[in-house]
Scaffold this active site. Structure first.
Site, short mmCIF file in Angstrom:
data_model
loop_
_atom_site.label_atom_id
_atom_site.label_comp_id
_atom_site.label_asym_id
_atom_site.label_seq_id
_atom_site.Cartn_x
_atom_site.Cartn_y
_atom_site.Cartn_z
CG LEU A 179 -2.04 -1.06 1.23
CD1 LEU A 179 -2.86 -0.96 2.50
CD2 LEU A 179 -2.94 -0.97 0.01
CB CYS A 180 4.09 2.18 -0.02
SG CYS A 180 4.96 0.64 -0.34
N GLY A 181 2.23 2.46 -3.22
CA GLY A 181 2.47 2.75 -4.62
C GLY A 181 3.52 1.83 -5.22
#
Length: 363
Positions: free
Chosen positions: A140-142
């Protein structure tokens, strides 16, 4: 007689107003597709519209997306708070790093004439490389983890083309999960959200032991260099052997996150390299300068490793902030589209009911 003729004319007009021939039938406002009896003009099967959600389903979907938006907004604020914490940790360790770099630079200048030779600073033929890869523990951090892994794969390809064997140490669970079935991962360490000096010392001791034992002739570190809140750059750096020139001339850059007008931004401040300490010529050292330098070099290596870990964590948190901001913006757009679709369906249903009432009254 005139009244009966007038009623008959109104009835015929109302009937003709609601009767449409197939050739002139306009697209239906209630089904979303046009009706046509000609088979040659039928829409292709691949373009057929899916099932249209009703008003209740759309209302539930809007409520679900709103809850998701609350979660992504909260995760963005949590990541911002962690970035501030990481920023404070870097600022607290800076005075020690500056002092250590001054003393180290002064000792190197003092011992240049004596041809000082340290195992940590001596070049040797590269027969094996130890590659250290830093990634995050979570997603969930690109594209943060993806870019770091791609950079590592590029370096692995270069080593394979040069026919240089290598081992890998992963700092961060994402890199370990990806590489443990592809290359020889000898050790894995979690990186967390706030790396400490104890964690960096544990990893640095393992790297130094591997290098000094001759199991690796070069230690390379792949980390993500923090550039701004919306961009970061995977970088490759040779950690061992240490370069005396690099130690003396290495500058620094401090990033400070601020919030102005409700928006997060980063101020970058470039700092000149710390000037080497000028020791008097007649200064007498209680211990031999070579022994002091040999004891300081591992401390310098530990500090550099901790700094790269903190920078990688800051890049991960910034990437998570950007990803959650994009998710919140997409949720807002989706809520707008679903609300517009729901309102159209309600308006169409009300219009249909009014038309049926008018038609019944005229009949």
């Amino acid at each position: 007689m005139l009244r009966a003729i007038l009623k008959l004319a109104l009835c015929v007009a109302a009937t003709s107003a609601f009767s449409l021939t197939p050739s002139t039938l306009a697209p239906s406002a209630f089904r979303g597709v046009s009706i046509n009896q000609a088979p040659a003009l039928a829409a292709p099967r691949s373009r057929a519209a899916g099932p249209v959600m009703g008003i209740k389903e759309l209302r539930d979907r809007v409520s679900s997306v709103k809850n998701t938006k609350k979660i992504t907004s909260a995760m963005r604020l949590v990541a911002a708070a962690k970035v501030r914490r990481a920023q404070d940790a870097v600022l607290k360790t800076r005075p020690f790093s500056e002092t250590l770099q001054k003393v180290l630079g002064g000792l190197i200048q003092r011992l240049k004439k004596d041809n000082f030779d340290s195992p940590l600073m001596s070049e040797r033929p590269v027969e094996k490389v130890l590659l250290v890869v830093m990634t995050g523990d979570r997603g969930l951090c690109g594209g943060y983890n993806t870019y770091a892994i791609k950079k590592a794969e590029q370096r692995i390809k270069e080593l394979n083309e040069a026919k240089i064997p290598f081992d890998m140490i992963c700092i961060g669970n994402k890199g370990n999960v990806y590489f443990k079935k592809r290359v020889n991962v000898v050790e894995n360490y979690p990186i967390g959200n706030a790396p400490t000096a104890e964690e960096a010392t544990k990893i640095a001791d393992a790297l130094l032991a591997t290098y000094l034992a001759g199991d690796a002739d070069r230690v390379e570190l792949l980390y993500t260099r923090f550039t701004s809140l919306i961009s970061s750059e995977p970088s490759l750096r040779t950690m061992l052997p240490l370069s005396p020139t690099g130690i003396e001339t290495e500058g620094d850059e401090i990033f400070t996150m601020t919030s102005k007008d409700g928006e997060f931004s980063v101020n970058a401040e470039k700092l000149d390299p710390a000037a080497p300490e000028q020791f008097p010529k007649d200064m007498i050292f209680e211990q031999d300068p070579e022994q002091i330098l040999s004891a300081i070099l591992p401390l310098y290596f530990n500090g550099q490793l901790l700094r790269q870990m903190q920078e990688s964590v800051a890049s991960e948190l910034a990437a998570r902030m950007t990803a959650m901001q994009s998710a919140s913006d997409n949720a807002s757009d989706l809520i707008t589209d679903l609300s517009r679709q729901m309102n159209r369906q309600r308006q169409a249903a009300i219009t249909q009911e009014i038309a049926e009432i008018v038609a019944g009254a005229n009949a």
